[in-house]
Motif scaffolding. Sequence first.
Motif, short mmCIF file in Angstrom:
data_model
loop_
_atom_site.label_atom_id
_atom_site.label_comp_id
_atom_site.label_asym_id
_atom_site.label_seq_id
_atom_site.Cartn_x
_atom_site.Cartn_y
_atom_site.Cartn_z
N GLU A 59 -128.49 -35.14 -1.91
CA GLU A 59 -127.39 -34.84 -0.84
C GLU A 59 -126.24 -33.63 -1.97
OE1 GLU A 59 -128.74 -38.60 0.65
OE2 GLU A 59 -127.88 -37.87 -1.27
N PHE A 60 -126.06 -34.12 -2.77
CA PHE A 60 -125.17 -33.37 -3.68
C PHE A 60 -125.70 -32.01 -3.95
CE2 PHE A 60 -123.67 -37.74 -4.32
CZ PHE A 60 -122.42 -37.38 -3.74
N ARG A 61 -127.06 -32.06 -4.38
CA ARG A 61 -127.68 -30.91 -4.97
C ARG A 61 -127.76 -29.85 -3.70
NH1 ARG A 61 -131.22 -30.99 -9.29
NH2 ARG A 61 -129.66 -32.46 -10.39
N LEU A 62 -128.13 -30.37 -2.66
CA LEU A 62 -128.51 -29.42 -1.32
C LEU A 62 -127.08 -28.87 -0.83
CD1 LEU A 62 -131.10 -31.53 0.74
CD2 LEU A 62 -131.44 -29.52 -0.87
N GLY A 63 -126.23 -29.70 -0.96
CA GLY A 63 -124.75 -29.12 -0.86
C GLY A 63 -124.34 -28.03 -1.49
N SER A 64 -124.79 -28.11 -2.93
CA SER A 64 -124.16 -27.22 -3.71
C SER A 64 -125.04 -25.83 -3.97
CB SER A 64 -124.04 -27.87 -5.13
OG SER A 64 -125.31 -28.04 -5.77
N GLY A 69 -128.95 -24.80 1.60
CA GLY A 69 -127.97 -25.26 2.81
C GLY A 69 -128.22 -25.05 4.15
N ARG A 70 -129.11 -24.00 4.40
CA ARG A 70 -129.41 -23.78 5.76
C ARG A 70 -130.23 -25.05 6.49
NH1 ARG A 70 -133.81 -20.18 4.59
NH2 ARG A 70 -134.71 -21.01 6.57
N ARG A 71 -129.64 -25.30 7.31
CA ARG A 71 -129.99 -26.46 8.24
C ARG A 71 -131.15 -26.49 8.86
NH1 ARG A 71 -126.48 -27.96 5.03
NH2 ARG A 71 -124.91 -29.57 5.84
N LYS A 93 -131.41 -35.60 7.85
CA LYS A 93 -131.22 -35.51 9.38
C LYS A 93 -129.70 -35.99 9.52
CE LYS A 93 -134.16 -36.38 12.23
NZ LYS A 93 -135.24 -36.58 13.24
N GLU A 94 -129.11 -36.85 9.13
CA GLU A 94 -127.76 -37.06 9.36
C GLU A 94 -126.75 -36.03 8.77
OE1 GLU A 94 -126.97 -40.88 7.44
OE2 GLU A 94 -128.03 -42.05 9.23
N MET A 95 -127.25 -35.55 7.78
CA MET A 95 -126.48 -34.04 7.61
C MET A 95 -126.46 -33.01 8.27
SD MET A 95 -126.98 -34.18 3.23
CE MET A 95 -126.12 -32.75 2.96
N GLY A 96 -127.55 -32.76 9.25
CA GLY A 96 -127.91 -32.09 10.13
C GLY A 96 -129.15 -31.04 9.91
N TYR A 97 -129.86 -31.48 8.86
CA TYR A 97 -131.21 -30.56 8.74
C TYR A 97 -132.05 -31.01 9.70
CZ TYR A 97 -129.46 -29.34 4.06
OH TYR A 97 -128.96 -28.80 3.06
N LEU A 98 -132.68 -30.01 10.43
CA LEU A 98 -133.28 -30.04 11.73
C LEU A 98 -134.90 -30.38 11.53
CD1 LEU A 98 -131.80 -26.86 13.42
CD2 LEU A 98 -131.16 -29.37 13.75
N SER A 99 -135.48 -30.01 10.43
CA SER A 99 -136.85 -30.32 10.36
C SER A 99 -137.27 -30.75 8.76
CB SER A 99 -137.62 -28.84 10.51
OG SER A 99 -139.10 -29.06 10.36
#
Length: 126
Positions: A59-64, A69-71, A93-99
């Motif tokens: 989660e941290f790596r994707l957020g940085s 970061g594109r959902r 999914k909870e972070m908003g990633y759609l696929s």
Amino acid sequence: MKTPHDLVTEARQHITEVSPQEADAAIRDADVLIDVREADEFAGGHLPGAILIPRGVLEFRLGSKPELGRRDLEIVLYCKTSGRAALAARSLKEMGYLSVRSIAGGIDAWIAAGKPVVKPELPSFE
């Protein structure tokens, strides 16, 4: 109190898993294939084209990383047997990633299906 098995079972109710056979198409369509195992596991062999982002920092790596970061990214995840990947998929999914898809059975099922694995070669010191 929930067990790790309970958490994985619950996560699987909220995610999309694909079989190793279905994973070929999912990977082909994916923007990123992520191995959520640890570095030593990745070094022992991984799926072609996979990048390593261990479960503990995912989660941290994707957020940085702006490029991750594109959902609307098409993401495929895997681990050894699919437990960590299921938990990771639910978290994304909870972070908003759609696929987000997870490979059922992980790399163990992938290998059992006769699919290719990349094993980095160590340099020769001779």
